[in-house]
Design a protein around this motif. Structure first.
Motif, short mmCIF file in Angstrom:
data_model
loop_
_atom_site.label_atom_id
_atom_site.label_comp_id
_atom_site.label_asym_id
_atom_site.label_seq_id
_atom_site.Cartn_x
_atom_site.Cartn_y
_atom_site.Cartn_z
N VAL A 157 11.82 -74.97 61.38
CA VAL A 157 12.33 -76.29 61.75
C VAL A 157 11.17 -77.25 62.03
CG1 VAL A 157 13.64 -77.57 63.48
CG2 VAL A 157 14.54 -75.42 62.58
N THR A 158 10.18 -76.77 62.76
CA THR A 158 9.01 -77.61 63.07
C THR A 158 8.25 -77.99 61.78
OG1 THR A 158 8.83 -76.51 65.21
CG2 THR A 158 6.90 -77.76 64.41
N ALA A 159 8.13 -77.00 60.88
CA ALA A 159 7.43 -77.26 59.60
C ALA A 159 8.19 -78.25 58.74
CB ALA A 159 7.22 -75.95 58.85
N GLY A 160 9.52 -78.23 58.79
CA GLY A 160 10.32 -79.17 58.02
C GLY A 160 10.08 -80.60 58.44
N GLU A 161 9.95 -80.82 59.76
CA GLU A 161 9.66 -82.18 60.23
C GLU A 161 8.27 -82.63 59.79
OE1 GLU A 161 10.19 -81.92 64.40
OE2 GLU A 161 12.37 -81.75 64.32
N THR A 162 7.34 -81.69 59.81
CA THR A 162 5.96 -82.04 59.43
C THR A 162 5.85 -82.22 57.92
OG1 THR A 162 5.23 -80.67 61.27
CG2 THR A 162 3.54 -81.39 59.72
N GLN A 163 6.72 -81.58 57.15
CA GLN A 163 6.65 -81.64 55.70
C GLN A 163 6.96 -83.04 55.15
OE1 GLN A 163 9.16 -78.29 54.45
NE2 GLN A 163 7.42 -77.61 53.23
N ALA A 179 1.95 -69.89 49.92
CA ALA A 179 1.71 -68.73 49.05
C ALA A 179 2.73 -68.77 47.93
CB ALA A 179 1.81 -67.42 49.84
N ASN A 180 2.23 -68.71 46.72
CA ASN A 180 3.12 -68.80 45.55
C ASN A 180 3.96 -70.09 45.58
OD1 ASN A 180 2.23 -66.30 44.59
ND2 ASN A 180 3.76 -65.19 45.83
N ASP A 181 3.26 -71.19 45.91
CA ASP A 181 3.88 -72.53 45.93
C ASP A 181 4.99 -72.65 46.97
OD1 ASP A 181 2.22 -73.34 43.89
OD2 ASP A 181 3.64 -72.75 42.32
N LYS A 182 5.00 -71.75 47.98
CA LYS A 182 5.98 -71.85 49.06
C LYS A 182 5.27 -71.66 50.38
CE LYS A 182 10.06 -70.18 48.88
NZ LYS A 182 11.22 -69.26 48.82
N LEU A 183 5.82 -72.31 51.43
CA LEU A 183 5.25 -72.14 52.75
C LEU A 183 5.42 -70.69 53.22
CD1 LEU A 183 6.46 -75.38 54.57
CD2 LEU A 183 4.16 -74.86 53.80
N VAL A 184 4.38 -70.20 53.88
CA VAL A 184 4.45 -68.81 54.42
C VAL A 184 5.59 -68.68 55.40
CG1 VAL A 184 3.18 -67.07 55.73
CG2 VAL A 184 1.99 -68.46 54.03
N SER A 185 5.82 -69.69 56.22
CA SER A 185 6.91 -69.63 57.22
C SER A 185 8.26 -69.52 56.51
CB SER A 185 6.87 -70.87 58.11
OG SER A 185 7.00 -72.03 57.33
N ARG A 201 4.79 -84.29 52.26
CA ARG A 201 5.26 -84.70 50.94
C ARG A 201 4.74 -86.10 50.57
NH1 ARG A 201 10.00 -81.80 52.50
NH2 ARG A 201 10.89 -83.68 53.44
N GLU A 202 4.64 -86.98 51.59
CA GLU A 202 4.08 -88.31 51.31
C GLU A 202 2.64 -88.20 50.85
OE1 GLU A 202 3.97 -92.33 50.79
OE2 GLU A 202 5.72 -91.06 51.22
N LEU A 203 1.87 -87.34 51.53
CA LEU A 203 0.49 -87.14 51.11
C LEU A 203 0.42 -86.49 49.74
CD1 LEU A 203 -1.07 -85.88 54.48
CD2 LEU A 203 -1.35 -88.12 53.42
N GLU A 204 1.33 -85.56 49.47
CA GLU A 204 1.33 -84.90 48.16
C GLU A 204 1.68 -85.87 47.04
OE1 GLU A 204 4.06 -81.74 48.72
OE2 GLU A 204 2.53 -80.30 49.32
N PHE A 231 -4.23 -81.48 56.18
CA PHE A 231 -2.96 -81.62 56.91
C PHE A 231 -2.23 -80.29 56.96
CE2 PHE A 231 1.51 -82.73 57.31
CZ PHE A 231 1.49 -83.65 58.36
N ARG A 232 -2.24 -79.52 55.88
CA ARG A 232 -1.60 -78.20 55.88
C ARG A 232 -2.25 -77.28 56.91
NH1 ARG A 232 1.64 -76.84 51.58
NH2 ARG A 232 1.65 -78.26 49.79
N ALA A 233 -3.60 -77.29 56.91
CA ALA A 233 -4.29 -76.41 57.85
C ALA A 233 -4.05 -76.81 59.28
CB ALA A 233 -5.79 -76.41 57.53
N ALA A 234 -4.04 -78.14 59.53
CA ALA A 234 -3.84 -78.60 60.91
C ALA A 234 -2.44 -78.32 61.41
CB ALA A 234 -4.14 -80.10 60.98
N ASN A 235 -1.47 -78.28 60.53
CA ASN A 235 -0.08 -78.07 60.95
C ASN A 235 0.46 -76.70 60.56
OD1 ASN A 235 0.99 -80.93 61.92
ND2 ASN A 235 -0.35 -81.25 60.16
N GLY A 236 -0.43 -75.79 60.14
CA GLY A 236 -0.01 -74.43 59.82
C GLY A 236 0.93 -74.36 58.64
#
Length: 758
Positions: free
Chosen positions: A390-396, A255-261, A400-403, A246-251
């Motif tokens: 903003v886009t990543a926040g909606e996807t997160q 890195a260091n437990d934080k999203l690159v974006s 988070r549910e998967l995590e 899911f991370r790879a599909a949604n970019g």
């Protein structure tokens, strides 16, 4: 004459008839006096049986061992594993008792000690009665007569095992010691050593079963946990792989437990701030240098001017020329050619310095443009990064549910893996919640049979059995015993009791018959005359008084009846007539044409009597006999053949004329009538009788028979003067007395009675 109300069976009398005697203290004491022999016999029989059992019973020995449900060991097990240990409450203690009685423990002991092959243990172990019963069962068993196949032998072995198990359970006693956690196991056997070995075997089998049960439980738990661990491991891997996909599909790179974006957005914000500061600084420097250039301030200083070697050289030269121009002007004047030349040089130096400042200003301008361009680029990048975030926040949200799912499976996997390790360790940890605190030892003394308890039990059983038999006898005692019963059941007057007379007290037989006299036998037909102060005579006088009070006639016809034959009515009739004859003219007529008892008692050799008077018109005076002692006139009944129509004769006109003629000559006419039950003769003549005296045999005639007979004869019952209890056993009569009754004070009456002849 006064007419008495017709007797009827009252409802309360019927209830009284069906019920046992009232239970009160006096009644209980009276019953005990009457039935003590029955109770004593039952007690004696039970004691004899008890003694026989004690003598013949095989001695048995009881060995005991104690097991402690040790809570401290249970706590150790609970610390080592979450599987073992349960609260030791009342239910768990009772569960341990049932476990000790279980088939698993019993069969284990049977197999270990080979009890099914132990002849001593499998023997009858009882007295000669049980041994004989066992022998009979073995003899009549067809399997012992014919050989069996292998299946039969296997069945026999299994039956022996089951029989041994049954004997263990039957001879085992488990009790809890007070409110403690100690269970005491007792085994009874015919041998001290056998009892101790079985008790110890049960305790050991119990502990082994606890260990095996714990091992088996942990083994099953380990197997189940292992299966669950494999399943959870696979689930954890699948959930973790789903998160990465899911991370790879949604970019959503991390890195260091934080999203690159998110990291880029933070860095761009910081860079934008720095770019804006650089732009502001470059703008300030440009504005300052432009101000200096516009105002022509030669003494203004900027940082880059101080660092410029050209400006510093030109300034030194300018200062040197200014110094010389000042000196020359002071010495030679301002118009001196040298002073003018020096001022020209100073102007050139100033122009050159401003030219240098202009170059610095151009560099400031270039730096400002660079800063502004960088600021624009960073702002544009920040805008793009903000959109991505903003886009990543909606996807997160989905991420988070998967995590969370992946984390749950991971935690479960770790927990079950830890439990599995504990279960594996528990399989090899030999600790139970129970231990033996008192080993079984062979007892020194036999526990069975206990002579004191056996005899005490037999004594109690004897009393209970005797009491039951006595109660049944009392309940089934449906006979007349007291005057109160006569009054309560029949509703008639109780005239008295005639005791059972010893024939030896009667007057001997007079074997010298005289014509016209009564012939006496050595029986009790003249007992009342010979014993005028006896209770017998007193009862007859009571009957006379009842007749005098209730029959308002000078000549009274009194009929003597009974319900059943053999109750002694003829004896009462003869003695009553003799008692009356002492003071009044009395005629006794034997009207029992079927069974003339009075004739057999007084005139068994008579040749003619009532039948000849009624059938052959014989003169009554010719058939009447006279008693020389009492003056009694007696008309016998000489029965030479069976008379089927006796009731018709008693109801005939001839009988009526006979009674009428006798009434004119005698004050009392006593008729010995047939019993009411078998024949209807008394009913046929009832209309001519002034009063009836009912004779009931004491302790032999049922109350129900008398009551029903009188209920069926209302004409007789209405004229009944009272009831006489005949053949009373004086000794037994004392046993039926109740406090306040006439029988209770019978001992005081003896001073007024004299049973001996006067």
């Amino acid at each position: 004459m006064n007419q008495r109300p017709i007797f009827h069976a009252r409802a309360d009398d019927q209830v009284l008839e069906r019920q046992a005697p009232k239970l009160d203290v006096d009644n209980v004491i009276a019953v005990a006096r009457r039935q003590w022999r029955v109770v004593a016999i039952c007690v004696a029989i039970c004691l004899i049986l008890g003694v026989c059992y004690i003598v013949t019973a095989v001695p048995k020995y009881t060995s005991k061992t104690s097991v402690l449900i040790d809570r401290s060991n249970g706590q150790v097990v609970e610390q080592l594993s979450t599987i073992g240990g349960v609260p030791d409450d009342e239910a768990s203690i009772l569960s341990q008792v049932e476990l000790l009685k279980s088939e698993t423990i019993g069969l284990s002991v049977v197999e270990k000690l080979k009890l099914s092959d132990n002849s001593e243990f499998m023997g009858s172990g009882g007295n000669f009665l049980s041994a004989a019963a066992s022998y009979v069962r073995s003899v009549i068993n067809p399997k012992n007569w014919f050989g069996g196949d292998e299946t039969t032998l296997l069945d026999a072995a299994e039956n022996n095992r089951r029989e041994a198990l049954k004997r263990i359970v039957d001879n085992m006693d488990i009790s809890r010691v007070g409110r403690s956690y100690v269970l005491e196991i007792g085994i009874t056997a015919t041998s001290p050593q056998l009892a101790a070995s079985i008790a110890g075997g049960i305790a050991d089998a119990y502990l082994n079963d606890k260990l095996n049960a714990k091992y088996e439980a942990t083994r099953r738990a380990g197997t189940w946990l292992q299966e669950r661990i494999e399943e959870l491991r696979q689930k954890s891997l699948e959930s973790d792989l789903a998160v990465q996909k899911f991370r790879a599909a949604n970019g959503l790179l991390v890195a260091n437990d934080k999203l690159v974006s998110d990291q880029q957005l933070t860095e761009l914000n910081s860079a934008l701030l720095v770019a804006r500061a650089d732009t502001a600084r470059a703008q300030a420097k440009l504005d300052r240098i432009q101000s200096i250039l516009n105002n022509g301030q030669t003494d203004a200083i900027v940082t880059d001017a101080l660092d410029s070697s050209v400006i510093n050289t030109l300034r030194e030269k300018y200062l040197d020329s200014s110094k010389r121009e000042s000196e020359i002007s002071k010495r030679l004047g301002e118009g001196h050619v040298q002073a003018i030349r020096l001022r020209q040089e100073m102007a050139e130096y100033t122009r050159l310095m401003f030219d240098e400042l202009r170059r610095i200003s151009e560099s400031y301008q270039s730096e400002l443009e660079v800063s502004q361009s960088r600021e624009r680029q960073i702002a544009e990048g920040l805008k793009n990064a903000t959109g991505v975030s903003v886009t990543a926040g909606e996807t997160q949200v989905q991420l988070r549910e998967l995590e969370r799912g992946a984390e749950t499976y991971k935690n479960l996997y770790q927990t079950f893996l830890q439990r599995y390790q504990e279960a594996v360790q528990q399989q090899s940890f030999p600790v139970t919640e129970a231990r033996i605190i008192s080993r079984a030892v062979p007892p020194q003394n036999a526990s069975e049979p206990r002579a004191g308890m056996v005899l005490g039990t037999c004594l109690i059983l004897g009393f209970v059995l005797g009491g039951g038999v006595a109660g049944f006898r009392e309940f089934r005692d449906r006979f007349f015993r007291t005057g109160e019963q006569v009054r309560d059941v029949l509703g008639l007057e109780y005239l008295g009791a005639v005791p059972l007379v010893d024939p030896s007290k009667a007057k001997p037989l007079d074997n010298a018959p005289v014509k016209g006299e009564v012939y006496k036998r050595s029986q009790v037909s003249n007992f009342a005359v010979e014993h005028p102060l006896s209770s017998f005579a007193e009862t007859l006088r009571s009957a006379r008084i009842a007749a005098d009070l209730q029959v308002n006639k000078s000549q009274k016809i009194i009929g003597i009846v009974s319900a059943l034959p053999g109750e002694g009515k003829s004896t009462v009739a003869v003695n009553l007539a003799q008692t009356l004859a002492k003071s009044a003219k009395t005629l006794l007529i034997d009207a029992d044409l079927r069974n003339p008892g009075a004739t057999r008692a007084l005139a068994q050799h008579a040749d003619e009597g009532l039948l000849e008077v009624l059938m052959d018109n014989l003169s009554p005076s010719s058939a009447v006999l006279t008693d020389p002692d009492s003056g009694l006139k007696f008309l016998p009944a000489v029965v030479k053949r069976r008379i089927p129509h006796s009731s018709e004769l008693l109801a005939s006109q001839a009988m009526m004329r006979l009674l009428a003629q006798a009434s004119s000559e005698f004050e009392y006419i006593v008729l010995d009538l047939p019993p009411l039950g078998p024949v209807v003769d008394a009913r046929a003549i009832a209309s001519r009788i002034d009063g009836f005296v009912m004779v009931v045999e004491w302790g032999e005639t049922s109350r129900k028979v008398v009551r029903d007979t009188l209920a069926a004869e209302p004409q007789i019952t209405s004229r009944c003067l009272g009831v006489i209890l005949n053949k009373v056993n004086s000794e037994k009569m004392k046993l039926y007395r109740e406090y306040g009754s006439s029988e209770y004070y019978a001992s005081r009456y003896t001073s007024y009675y004299h049973e001996n002849a006067s």
